[in-house]
Write an enzyme that holds these catalytic residues in place. Structure first.
Site, PDB file in Angstrom:
ATOM      1  N   TRP A 397      77.180  29.834  83.278  1.00  0.00           N
ATOM      2  CA  TRP A 397      77.683  30.709  84.420  1.00  0.00           C
ATOM      3  C   TRP A 397      78.850  30.270  84.273  1.00  0.00           C
ATOM      4  CZ3 TRP A 397      75.968  35.085  85.172  1.00  0.00           C
ATOM      5  CH2 TRP A 397      74.552  35.481  85.110  1.00  0.00           C
ATOM      6  N   GLN A 398      79.428  29.058  83.690  1.00  0.00           N
ATOM      7  CA  GLN A 398      81.018  28.735  84.184  1.00  0.00           C
ATOM      8  C   GLN A 398      82.205  29.623  83.280  1.00  0.00           C
ATOM      9  OE1 GLN A 398      81.170  24.872  85.026  1.00  0.00           O
ATOM     10  NE2 GLN A 398      80.002  24.714  87.224  1.00  0.00           N
ATOM     11  N   ASN A 401      82.223  34.255  81.472  1.00  0.00           N
ATOM     12  CA  ASN A 401      83.093  34.806  81.948  1.00  0.00           C
ATOM     13  C   ASN A 401      84.403  34.006  82.336  1.00  0.00           C
ATOM     14  OD1 ASN A 401      84.556  37.051  83.178  1.00  0.00           O
ATOM     15  ND2 ASN A 401      82.503  38.446  83.544  1.00  0.00           N
ATOM     16  N   PRO A 403      87.477  35.084  83.127  1.00  0.00           N
ATOM     17  CA  PRO A 403      88.438  35.424  84.743  1.00  0.00           C
ATOM     18  C   PRO A 403      87.890  35.978  86.282  1.00  0.00           C
ATOM     19  CG  PRO A 403      88.649  36.848  82.703  1.00  0.00           C
ATOM     20  CD  PRO A 403      87.240  36.040  82.224  1.00  0.00           C
ATOM     21  N   TYR A 413      85.475  29.836  95.957  1.00  0.00           N
ATOM     22  CA  TYR A 413      84.219  28.163  95.932  1.00  0.00           C
ATOM     23  C   TYR A 413      85.388  27.761  97.098  1.00  0.00           C
ATOM     24  CZ  TYR A 413      82.261  24.238  94.242  1.00  0.00           C
ATOM     25  OH  TYR A 413      81.876  22.666  94.363  1.00  0.00           O
ATOM     26  N   HIS A 438      76.020  42.336  91.409  1.00  0.00           N
ATOM     27  CA  HIS A 438      75.366  43.176  90.361  1.00  0.00           C
ATOM     28  C   HIS A 438      73.955  44.038  90.467  1.00  0.00           C
ATOM     29  CE1 HIS A 438      76.276  39.449  87.815  1.00  0.00           C
ATOM     30  NE2 HIS A 438      75.625  40.328  87.260  1.00  0.00           N
TER      31      HIS A 438
END
Length: 507
Positions: A397-398, A401, A403, A413, A438
């Protein structure tokens, strides 16, 4: 001694004179040369003889060395014939240090192509050719004279101008920070609720058109939020009269960038041109001075354009020819709750769904974003990293994507950490925000709320903990791939089934 012979003495003297003359003649130079020349000649002859002897000795040394090497080679050959084993690991053992599996990778690619070619041929024999480009247009336009999705995209300019106007008033001191914050909050809330209300209330908005509109507004929401934050940081730095500021914030005096362009300083960035450059730039994080490439490479631009056109056609064709028949054949098992047939349909859907996701990733993150960046001379082209090597869910997940990851890290964060929240709570908040968007992008266009996307995103938290705690290396990477291949088609089947039951069950 007393008897001296004169004749004998004379003879003796003559013999001595002859010997002396012969010795003198032997020492005379030949051809009229001097004695020194004779010495040099003798020395040269001696040196030549010495050089010849040295060459002979070197040749003899080489020969003896060659004979020694031959003897050593014969001994080694005899040793090899006597012993052919040594301590070593098998290549497929993890401790062998072997990592060249190129042939195995090629084999996997060949098997993948052959197996999918069989499935494609079977699909053609069963269903015929289902690709219809005209049908794609109807997904966006039910009524050719009514374009609600396009109208909503045009209306989004109102929110862009409102954000720019608010920042200008704040820079001049016409608005206080509290008033500016309230105006931004109203602007952001309207950006999320207004297009959702139109999609839900206007029947002519199709699900595909609604998803496109909401995706556009979501990207714009994240961009304008970053625009608001960066300008706020510039005002804070101006207040404390910082003398040397980071390039991404502000600067005390004009400078020239690498491309020869003048460096923009706050509030000189609050212009229409600067705002719309950021709106169209392939990034979600605002800067006063973006890194710029020196020129537009036409060959690179045309290659990316060709990839965009080709892959979008491939996506549409594979969806019509491969995905839709499998989904349609899955409705009956889902309605009857036949677990075995549901599992079989899920596995059948997993391969084409994952292939389409990979094609979409390349089309969007590589072809489209590089095309836009090249057109705008945007310098930062790191839109993704090596997510395919992910050994943990968090790493995926880091890095898949960049951007969105940069935006979450910079504007969500780290601000939570600065406010005193722990890392676990901050990470959970990031996943919660991602899960919300989502669900927002799926449920609103479909006009139904089932929370499958939200649940799938929140399920990443325990999955990330499990994979990070118990799996490492190749096992962790395999777990990430399994979650991608199985998780997505499961959510797709759930939404399609609910949409089918809600709208077409009676038919």
């Amino acid at each position: 001694m007393g008897d001296w012979d004169p004749a004998g003495g004379a003879a003796t003297r003559r013999r001595r004179a002859t010997l002396t003359a012969s010795r003198t003649a032997s020492l005379q130079p030949a051809n009229g040369r001097s004695p020194a020349a004779c010495d040099i000649s003798a020395t040269a002859e001696s040196s030549a003889n010495d050089g010849q002897r040295r060459r002979e000795r070197s040749v003899e040394t080489v020969r003896s060395k060659a004979r020694g090497d031959k003897k050593k080679q014969r001994r080694n050959d005899l040793g090899d014939r006597m012993s052919c084993h040594k301590t070593q690991e098998s290549l497929l053992t993890s401790t062998s240090g072997y990592n060249n599996y190129r042939g195995v990778l090629n084999w996997c690619v060949v098997m993948l192509v052959l197996s999918n070619a069989r499935l494609f041929l079977e699909n053609l024999l069963r269903y015929g050719v289902l690709v219809d480009p005209v049908q794609v247009v109807s997904l966006f336009l039910n009524d050719p004279y009514s374009w609600p999705a396009a109208c909503l995209v045009i209306v989004s300019n109102v929110f862009i101008v409102a954000s720019l106007y608010t920042e200008r008033q704040l820079s001049k001191g016409s608005f206080s920070e509290l008033v500016g914050f309230l105006v931004h909050c109203i602007n952001f809330a309207t950006m999320l609720t207004f297009p959702a209300a139109v999609v839900l209330l206007v029947p002519s908005v199709t699900p595909v058109g609604g998803a496109f509109v909401l995706g556009t507004y979501t990207i714009l929401f994240l961009k304008l939020y970053s625009y608001k934050d960066v300008n706020l940081w510039c005002r804070e730095l101006s207040t404390i009269k910082a003398k040397k500021l980071a390039r991404s914030l502000s600067c005390p005096s004009p400078h020239t960038l690498n491309g020869g362009e003048l460096k923009v300083c706050y509030p000189g960035n609050l212009t229409i041109r600067d705002m719309y450059y950021f709106v169209f730039a392939p990034t979600l994080c605002y800067e006063l001075n973006f890194p710029r490439s020196p020129k537009i490479r036409m060959s690179f631009l045309l290659r990316r354009l060709f990839e965009m056109l080709f892959f979008i056609q491939l996506l549409v064709g594979l969806t019509q020819q491969w995905m839709i028949p499998i989904i349609q054949s899955s409705m009956k098992p889902l309605e009857d709750m036949d677990l075995s047939r549901m599992t079989e349909r899920l596995l059948r859907l997993a391969v084409p769904n994952h292939l389409l996701w990979l094609i979409f990733f390349y089309w969007f993150f590589h072809s489209s974003m590089n095309f836009t960046a090249e057109l705008l001379r945007f310098g930062d082209r790191q839109f993704y990293k090596d997510w395919w090597n992910s050994e943990t869910v968090t790493y995926f997940w880091q890095n898949w994507n960049i951007p969105v990851h940069k935006w979450c890290l910079r504007h969500f964060y780290k601000p939570l950490l600065r406010r005193g929240f722990s890392k676990i709570i901050s990470q959970s908040a990031v996943f919660f925000l991602s899960a919300f968007f989502h669900e927002y992008l799926v449920s609103v266009p479909l006009r139904m709320f089932r929370l499958w996307a939200f649940t799938g995103m929140m399920a990443q938290l325990p999955l990330a903990w499990f994979v990070g705690r118990f799996l490492r290396g190749n096992y962790g990477n395999a777990a990430v791939w399994m979650s991608l291949i199985i998780g997505q088609p499961f959510a797709v089947l759930m939404y399609v089934h609910d949409y089918y039951v809600l709208h077409y069950r009676e038919e």
